[in-house]
Design a protein around this motif. Sequence first.
Motif, PDB file in Angstrom:
ATOM      1  N   VAL A 155       3.926  13.924  -4.601  1.00 28.44           N
ATOM      2  CA  VAL A 155       2.903  13.067  -3.979  1.00 28.44           C
ATOM      3  C   VAL A 155       2.347  12.088  -5.013  1.00 28.44           C
ATOM      4  N   ARG A 156       2.101  12.598  -6.208  1.00 30.63           N
ATOM      5  CA  ARG A 156       1.561  11.751  -7.287  1.00 30.63           C
ATOM      6  C   ARG A 156       2.593  10.732  -7.771  1.00 30.63           C
ATOM      7  N   LEU A 157       3.853  11.071  -7.582  1.00 29.27           N
ATOM      8  CA  LEU A 157       4.909  10.124  -7.949  1.00 29.27           C
ATOM      9  C   LEU A 157       4.776   8.848  -7.126  1.00 29.27           C
ATOM     10  N   LYS A 158       4.453   8.998  -5.864  1.00 30.27           N
ATOM     11  CA  LYS A 158       4.253   7.816  -5.006  1.00 30.27           C
ATOM     12  C   LYS A 158       3.090   6.975  -5.521  1.00 30.27           C
ATOM     13  N   CYS A 159       2.064   7.640  -5.996  1.00 35.45           N
ATOM     14  CA  CYS A 159       0.914   6.922  -6.577  1.00 35.45           C
ATOM     15  C   CYS A 159       1.377   6.127  -7.792  1.00 35.45           C
ATOM     16  N   ALA A 160       2.152   6.785  -8.635  1.00 38.20           N
ATOM     17  CA  ALA A 160       2.581   6.171  -9.894  1.00 38.20           C
ATOM     18  C   ALA A 160       3.496   4.982  -9.658  1.00 38.20           C
TER      19      ALA A 160
ATOM     20  N   SER B 201       0.838  -1.194   0.000  1.00 38.30           N
ATOM     21  CA  SER B 201       0.000   0.000   0.000  1.00 38.30           C
ATOM     22  C   SER B 201       0.872   1.242   0.000  1.00 38.30           C
ATOM     23  N   ASN B 202       0.257   2.333  -0.393  1.00 38.45           N
ATOM     24  CA  ASN B 202       0.914   3.631  -0.315  1.00 38.45           C
ATOM     25  C   ASN B 202       0.707   4.160   1.101  1.00 38.45           C
ATOM     26  N   PRO B 203       1.780   4.318   1.859  1.00 40.06           N
ATOM     27  CA  PRO B 203       1.612   4.715   3.263  1.00 40.06           C
ATOM     28  C   PRO B 203       0.959   6.088   3.424  1.00 40.06           C
ATOM     29  N   LEU B 204       1.025   6.897   2.390  1.00 39.14           N
ATOM     30  CA  LEU B 204       0.450   8.242   2.508  1.00 39.14           C
ATOM     31  C   LEU B 204      -1.076   8.221   2.521  1.00 39.14           C
ATOM     32  N   CYS B 205      -1.664   7.239   1.856  1.00 44.08           N
ATOM     33  CA  CYS B 205      -3.122   7.248   1.691  1.00 44.08           C
ATOM     34  C   CYS B 205      -3.768   5.911   1.988  1.00 44.08           C
ATOM     35  N   GLY B 206      -2.982   4.850   2.063  1.00 51.11           N
ATOM     36  CA  GLY B 206      -3.532   3.526   2.334  1.00 51.11           C
ATOM     37  C   GLY B 206      -4.031   2.797   1.100  1.00 51.11           C
ATOM     38  N   ASP B 207      -3.899   3.408  -0.069  1.00 50.28           N
ATOM     39  CA  ASP B 207      -4.352   2.739  -1.291  1.00 50.28           C
ATOM     40  C   ASP B 207      -3.497   1.500  -1.570  1.00 50.28           C
ATOM     41  N   VAL B 208      -4.133   0.522  -2.178  1.00 58.18           N
ATOM     42  CA  VAL B 208      -3.536  -0.811  -2.273  1.00 58.18           C
ATOM     43  C   VAL B 208      -3.440  -1.285  -3.716  1.00 58.18           C
TER      44      VAL B 208
ATOM     45  N   GLY C 107      -7.687   2.619  -5.247  1.00 60.55           N
ATOM     46  CA  GLY C 107      -6.895   3.820  -5.103  1.00 60.55           C
ATOM     47  C   GLY C 107      -7.194   4.822  -6.195  1.00 60.55           C
ATOM     48  N   CYS C 108      -6.338   5.797  -6.259  1.00 61.47           N
ATOM     49  CA  CYS C 108      -6.546   6.898  -7.200  1.00 61.47           C
ATOM     50  C   CYS C 108      -6.306   6.437  -8.642  1.00 61.47           C
ATOM     51  N   ALA C 109      -6.685   7.290  -9.568  1.00 66.72           N
ATOM     52  CA  ALA C 109      -6.562   6.955 -10.985  1.00 66.72           C
ATOM     53  C   ALA C 109      -5.120   6.665 -11.370  1.00 66.72           C
ATOM     54  N   ILE C 110      -4.186   7.443 -10.833  1.00 68.17           N
ATOM     55  CA  ILE C 110      -2.780   7.247 -11.219  1.00 68.17           C
ATOM     56  C   ILE C 110      -2.281   5.882 -10.757  1.00 68.17           C
ATOM     57  N   SER C 111      -2.571   5.525  -9.514  1.00 66.83           N
ATOM     58  CA  SER C 111      -2.052   4.253  -8.994  1.00 66.83           C
ATOM     59  C   SER C 111      -2.662   3.065  -9.730  1.00 66.83           C
ATOM     60  N   GLN C 112      -3.944   3.122 -10.009  1.00 72.49           N
ATOM     61  CA  GLN C 112      -4.604   1.972 -10.629  1.00 72.49           C
ATOM     62  C   GLN C 112      -4.299   1.908 -12.131  1.00 72.49           C
TER      63      GLN C 112
END
Length: 130
Positions: free
Chosen positions: A102-107, A32-39, A60-65
């Motif tokens: 922040v979005r880099l972590k998503c990516a 998961s992303n520790p900043l938001c909990g997205d998996v 999670g967000c659009a970028i992560s998925q």
Amino acid sequence: MASPELENILDHYRNPRNYGELLDADIRVKDSNPLCGDVVEMHIKVRDGVVEDIKFRGKGCAISQASASMLTERVRGMRLEDVKNIDRQQILDMLGIELSPVRLKCALLSLKVLKTGVYTYLGQIVERED
Ligand code: FES
């Protein structure tokens, strides 16, 4: 109007490729992303050191998925040794848009998951060969 790159990201988010699970996966890994909990969770079937099949699921967000969806398309048929060499720049090129830190972590979440799974799997092989 959104750029083609952004449209592509949104398309992968709304219609994720290779979404689901592999019951006979050799690699199962989730993080998961520790900043938001997205998996993101990935399941990989390996044959002769090659990614024979791969599925992912997550929330999670659009970028992560979207990043996970694109990455599964990219690595199917790839040797695990080559998967190890995928770097952040390749993920950024794949997404094609500028990202804030922040979005880099998503990516990069999906790449982190993928590499953790591959390194662990290869580590297990080395142990078995000892
Ligand atoms: Fe959670 Fe993007 S906001 S991974």
